[in-house]
Write a protein that holds these residues in place. Structure first.
Motif, mmCIF file in Angstrom:
data_model
loop_
_atom_site.group_PDB
_atom_site.id
_atom_site.type_symbol
_atom_site.label_atom_id
_atom_site.label_comp_id
_atom_site.label_asym_id
_atom_site.label_seq_id
_atom_site.Cartn_x
_atom_site.Cartn_y
_atom_site.Cartn_z
ATOM 1 N N ILE A 190 -74.185 -41.223 -83.002
ATOM 2 C CA ILE A 190 -75.565 -41.280 -83.159
ATOM 3 C C ILE A 190 -76.315 -42.544 -82.537
ATOM 4 N N GLN B 166 -84.010 -38.789 -88.586
ATOM 5 C CA GLN B 166 -83.356 -37.360 -88.051
ATOM 6 C C GLN B 166 -81.867 -37.514 -87.474
ATOM 7 N N ARG B 167 -81.677 -38.619 -87.002
ATOM 8 C CA ARG B 167 -80.319 -38.588 -86.228
ATOM 9 C C ARG B 167 -79.099 -39.191 -87.497
ATOM 10 N N ARG C 122 -79.514 -37.765 -90.562
ATOM 11 C CA ARG C 122 -79.324 -36.512 -91.521
ATOM 12 C C ARG C 122 -78.614 -35.577 -90.588
ATOM 13 N N TYR C 123 -78.771 -35.651 -89.295
ATOM 14 C CA TYR C 123 -77.991 -34.897 -88.315
ATOM 15 C C TYR C 123 -76.546 -35.143 -88.463
ATOM 16 N N ALA C 124 -76.282 -36.346 -88.440
ATOM 17 C CA ALA C 124 -74.810 -36.891 -88.543
ATOM 18 C C ALA C 124 -74.103 -36.660 -89.913
ATOM 19 N N LYS D 229 -75.008 -33.917 -91.661
ATOM 20 C CA LYS D 229 -74.720 -32.351 -91.473
ATOM 21 C C LYS D 229 -73.560 -32.027 -90.744
ATOM 22 N N MET D 230 -73.365 -32.773 -89.657
ATOM 23 C CA MET D 230 -72.127 -32.492 -88.782
ATOM 24 C C MET D 230 -70.964 -33.154 -89.155
ATOM 25 N N LYS D 231 -71.094 -34.161 -90.147
ATOM 26 C CA LYS D 231 -69.858 -34.662 -90.615
ATOM 27 C C LYS D 231 -69.250 -35.642 -89.865
ATOM 28 N N SER D 232 -70.341 -36.408 -89.084
ATOM 29 C CA SER D 232 -69.979 -37.321 -88.134
ATOM 30 C C SER D 232 -69.327 -38.681 -88.640
#
Length: 190
Positions: free
Chosen positions: A79, A125-126, A128-130, A132-135
């Motif tokens: 991210i 946002q980034r 939270r996305y990470a 969610k995607m388990k980054s």
């Protein structure tokens, strides 16, 4: 006298945002931490996944793949890639976002780390996305099954502190409240 830092890749004793600001004051330290966290000493190409890479000389740690011949850093494919925001600010935002129980507004994060509200919103946002995607998970993912030396499956332990899920039915929109009440009635009948 310079402060000693704990070994990278281990649990670091961050209790406050100030601890993070002090530890990650230098970009080289941030990149070294990401490198250890991402590859744990076993660097692989961020483009093709090949494990034979060459370390490049320079101000910040970079690598070149022996197979695809492309250059990359620990930031590639994360991210943080193509972000003009300093890594230390990213780490502070991640700390703040993950330690507040009921969430936090982008306005408050903007004040805390010294960026604009739009930038803080973009960062949230980034992050939270990470999540969610388990980054942010390393090779041994949280809750993932692993195998011991004999090939037996060993479940990983996941600790959870507190969480708030849902809300009062009285505060919901009419159609959502009716749907929940129908589900509750079906469960009671069963």
């Amino acid at each position: 006298m310079e402060q000693e830092h704990p070994p990278l890749g281990k649990t670091l004793p961050f209790r406050t945002i100030n601890d993070i600001a002090i530890h990650f004051r230098d970009k080289a330290v941030c990149i070294e931490y990401l490198t250890q966290l991402r590859w744990a000493g076993n660097v692989k190409c961020a483009h093709c996944g090949h494990d034979k890479v060459y370390e490049l000389k320079g101000a910040y740690k970079g690598y070149k793949c022996a197979k695809c011949r492309k250059k990359f850093t620990a930031i590639k494919g994360t991210i943080f890639e193509n972000s003009p925001i300093e890594l230390s600010k990213w780490f502070m935002a991640i700390f703040i976002l993950s330690t507040h129980r009921k969430g936090i507004s982008s306005v408050q994060i903007a004040r805390d780390i010294g960026v604009t509200q739009k930038t803080a919103w973009f960062m949230m946002q980034r992050v939270r996305y990470a999540f969610k995607m388990k980054s942010f998970e390393s090779n041994e993912k949280i809750g993932k099954s692993t195998f011991d030396n004999k090939g037996n499956e060993v479940k990983a332990v996941v600790e959870v502190d507190e969480t708030y899920i849902g809300g009062k039915v009285a505060n919901m929109h009419k159609h959502k409240a009716e749907a929940i009440e129908k589900k509750v009635q079906i469960v009671k009948l069963a």
